[in-house]
Design a protein around this motif. Structure first.
Motif, mmCIF file in Angstrom:
data_model
loop_
_atom_site.group_PDB
_atom_site.id
_atom_site.type_symbol
_atom_site.label_atom_id
_atom_site.label_comp_id
_atom_site.label_asym_id
_atom_site.label_seq_id
_atom_site.Cartn_x
_atom_site.Cartn_y
_atom_site.Cartn_z
ATOM 1 N N PHE A 181 0.817 -1.226 0.000
ATOM 2 C CA PHE A 181 0.000 0.000 0.000
ATOM 3 C C PHE A 181 0.845 1.267 0.000
ATOM 4 N N CYS A 182 2.175 1.134 0.093
ATOM 5 C CA CYS A 182 3.030 2.293 0.385
ATOM 6 C C CYS A 182 3.800 2.754 -0.852
ATOM 7 N N ALA A 183 3.711 4.057 -1.119
ATOM 8 C CA ALA A 183 4.377 4.633 -2.295
ATOM 9 C C ALA A 183 5.890 4.456 -2.214
ATOM 10 N N THR A 184 6.448 4.663 -1.010
ATOM 11 C CA THR A 184 7.903 4.517 -0.853
ATOM 12 C C THR A 184 8.312 3.066 -1.079
ATOM 13 N N GLY A 185 7.515 2.153 -0.542
ATOM 14 C CA GLY A 185 7.812 0.729 -0.695
ATOM 15 C C GLY A 185 7.876 0.323 -2.156
ATOM 16 N N ARG A 186 7.013 0.902 -2.956
ATOM 17 C CA ARG A 186 6.973 0.517 -4.371
ATOM 18 C C ARG A 186 8.135 1.099 -5.168
ATOM 19 N N MET A 187 8.813 2.115 -4.589
ATOM 20 C CA MET A 187 10.001 2.692 -5.247
ATOM 21 C C MET A 187 11.200 1.764 -5.231
ATOM 22 N N GLY A 188 11.183 0.813 -4.287
ATOM 23 C CA GLY A 188 12.375 -0.010 -4.064
ATOM 24 C C GLY A 188 13.354 0.726 -3.152
ATOM 25 N N PHE A 189 14.512 0.135 -2.933
ATOM 26 C CA PHE A 189 15.484 0.703 -1.987
ATOM 27 C C PHE A 189 16.712 1.200 -2.728
ATOM 28 N N LYS A 190 17.149 2.411 -2.415
ATOM 29 C CA LYS A 190 18.375 2.924 -3.032
ATOM 30 C C LYS A 190 19.531 2.902 -2.023
ATOM 31 N N ARG A 191 19.345 3.604 -0.889
ATOM 32 C CA ARG A 191 20.404 3.566 0.128
ATOM 33 C C ARG A 191 19.922 4.192 1.441
ATOM 34 N N ASN A 192 20.730 3.966 2.484
ATOM 35 C CA ASN A 192 20.459 4.603 3.775
ATOM 36 C C ASN A 192 20.883 6.060 3.740
ATOM 37 N N LEU A 193 20.253 6.887 4.568
ATOM 38 C CA LEU A 193 20.707 8.280 4.722
ATOM 39 C C LEU A 193 21.707 8.346 5.873
#
Ligand code: SAH
Ligand code: SF4
Length: 347
Positions: free
Chosen positions: A130-142
Motif C-alpha cells: 500500500f506504500c508509495a515509498t515501498g513501491r520505489m524499491g530501496f536505493k540507500r540509507n541516509l
C-alpha cells in the motif's frame, strides 16, 4: 522551482570545489574542525542550528581564514527540487550529493508550532503493497547528516520546529545507527534542543531492533505499523512481516524495559482489513496496558487499494468501542498536496 538553493544566491557563480555539495555535510564539518579547539565545533553547531547561518561568513565568532576554509570544505547550501505548500503543510524534495532525492514534510501542529516528518532512507526495501515509498524499491540509507539537513531546511524557512517524526521515506530501524545519532543531535542542547518526548519513530517492526531500542535509555516515542490483525493478512500487505508472535514478544519486552507506551498504527483499507472480524481480532490484540491504537485514513497512492468507506469505518470503530479499546484517528495532514507521511514518492 527545480535546482533552487534554499539559502538563496551565493557570491560565487561557479566554484568547482563546491561540486556535489548539495547539502551540509556534518561529518565533513567535524573533520574540518578536528584540528581546532573543541569549542569551535560547539560554536559551529550554534551557528548552524540556532543562528541558522547559510554562509560561514555569517559566523563572525570565527577568524576569517577559518570561515573561508569552511566555506570551501563544508558549504552550507541545501539544494532542493519541488517545494509544495498547502495551508498547513509544506513538502520539499531535497537533492542529495549523489543526486538521489528524498522528500520531507513540515506540518503545522496543534501547539501552533511545526512537526517535521523526516526520511531515513532513499526508498525502502520492505515493499509494503500500500506504500508509495515501498513501491520505489530501496536505493540507500541516509547519513545522520542527511537526516538533520531536512530539519535545517525548514528552520531556515523561519519555521519553529518542536516535533520530529521518523515517518517519511524508509524504514528507520534498518538504518539504526544513523537514526539514533540523528535523534541525539535533534535532542542535544547544542543541536536542535527538541525535547526527547517530542521525537517519534515509526517502524514496520523488526524484533531485534525493537529490543535494541529498548536498551537505548531514550524516551523517544515508538510507533508500530501494524495494519493487519493476523499473519495471513499482514504478510499479504507487508511481505516482510516477521510474524505477529515474534513482533509482540519484542514489543512486550520493550514495554517491560522502558515502561513506555507503544502506539500501534492501523491503516483502514477498503475491503481488505476493515471488516468486523478484523476489528475483533485487532481488539483482542490491543487488550494490554500501554498499548495505544491509532486508526489512519488510507491515502490512495496509485495502488489498487482505497480508503475504507464511512460505513465500514463506523462498524469497525463500534467493535473497538464494544471491546473498550481506546483509539485515536490520525488527522489527514497535507491531503491536498499529497504530503502525508507514507505517501512520499520521488518522481
Ligand atoms: N517504515 C516506517 C516509517 C515510514 S511510513 C513504517 O512503516 O512505520 C510512516 C507511516 O505511514 C506508516 O505507518 C505507514 O504504514 C504509513 N503509510 C504508508 N503508506 C500510506 C498511505 N498510502 N496512506 C497512509 N499511510 C500510509
Ligand atoms: Fe517501508 Fe514503511 Fe513503506 Fe513499509 S510502510 S514500505 S516499511 S516505508
Amino acid at each position: 522551482m527545480d535546482k533552487t538553493l534554499a539559502s538563496g544566491a551565493r557570491k560565487c557563480w561557479f566554484d568547482s570545489s563546491r561540486a556535489h555539495n548539495n547539502m551540509i555535510n556534518l561529518e565533513k564539518l567535524q573533520k574540518a574542525l578536528s584540528d581546532q579547539k573543541p569549542y569551535r565545533l560547539k560554536q559551529a553547531y550554534k551557528a548552524l542550528f540556532k543562528d541558522l547561518i547559510s554562509d560561514w561568513d555569517e559566523a563572525t565568532v570565527f577568524p576569517i581564514e577559518l570561515r573561508e576554509r569552511l566555506n570551501k570544505e563544508c558549504p552550507l547550501d541545501i539544494k532542493t527540487g519541488e517545494v509544495l505548500e498547502d495551508k498547513d503543510t509544506i513538502k520539499a524534495k531535497i537533492i542529495l550529493n549523489d543526486n538521489l532525492a528524498i522528500e520531507t514534510v513540515l506540518m503545522a501542529n496543534t501547539r501552533g508550532r511545526n512537526t517535521v516528518c523526516v526520511s531515513s532512507q532513499v526508498g525502502c526495501p520492505m515493499g509494503c503493497l500500500f506504500c508509495a515509498t515501498g513501491r520505489m524499491g530501496f536505493k540507500r540509507n541516509l547519513s545522520f547528516s542527511e537526516i538533520i539537513n531536512q530539519i535545517i531546511f525548514f528552520a531556515r524557512m523561519g519555521k519553529d520546529v518542536d516535533n520530529i517524526v521518523f515517518m517519511g521515506m524508509g524504514e528507520p530501524f534498518l538504518n539504526y545507527d544513523e537514526v539514533i545519532k540523528a535523534m541525539r543531535m535533534i535532542n542535544d542542547k547544542e543541536g536542535f534542543n527538541i525535547g526527547i518526548r517530542h521525537i517519534s519513530v515509526s517502524t514496520i517492526g523488526i524484533p531485534e531492533m525493537i529490543e535494541r531500542f529498548s536498551r537505548e535509555n531514550m524516551q523517544v516515542n515508538l510507533a508500530i505499523s501494524l495494519h493487519a490483525p493476523n499473519d495471513k493478512l499482514r504478510t499479504y500487505l507487508m511481505p516482510t512481516n516477521v510474524g505477529l508472535e515474534k513482533l509482540f514478544e519484542s514489543i512486550d519486552l520493550y514495554i517491560q524495559n522502558t515502561k513506555r507506551k507503544v502506539m500501534f498504527e492501523y491503516l483502514l483499507i477498503d475491503g481488505v482489513n476493515d471488516d468486523k472480524e478484523c476489528a475483533q481480532e485487532l481488539a483482542n490484540l490491543m487488550k494490554k496496558p500501554l498499548y495505544f491504537l491509532n486508526l489512519i485514513e488510507y491515502n490512495p497512492t496509485g495502488t489498487k487499494f482505497k480508503p475504507s468507506s464511512e460505513k465500514n469505518k463506523k462498524i469497525f470503530k463500534d467493535v473497538l468501542i464494544e471491546n473498550k479499546i481506546q483509539f485515536t484517528e490520525r488527522y489527514r495532514f497535507g491531503q491536498n498536496i499529497k504530503a502525508a507521511c507514507g505517501q512520499l514518492i520521488v518522481k
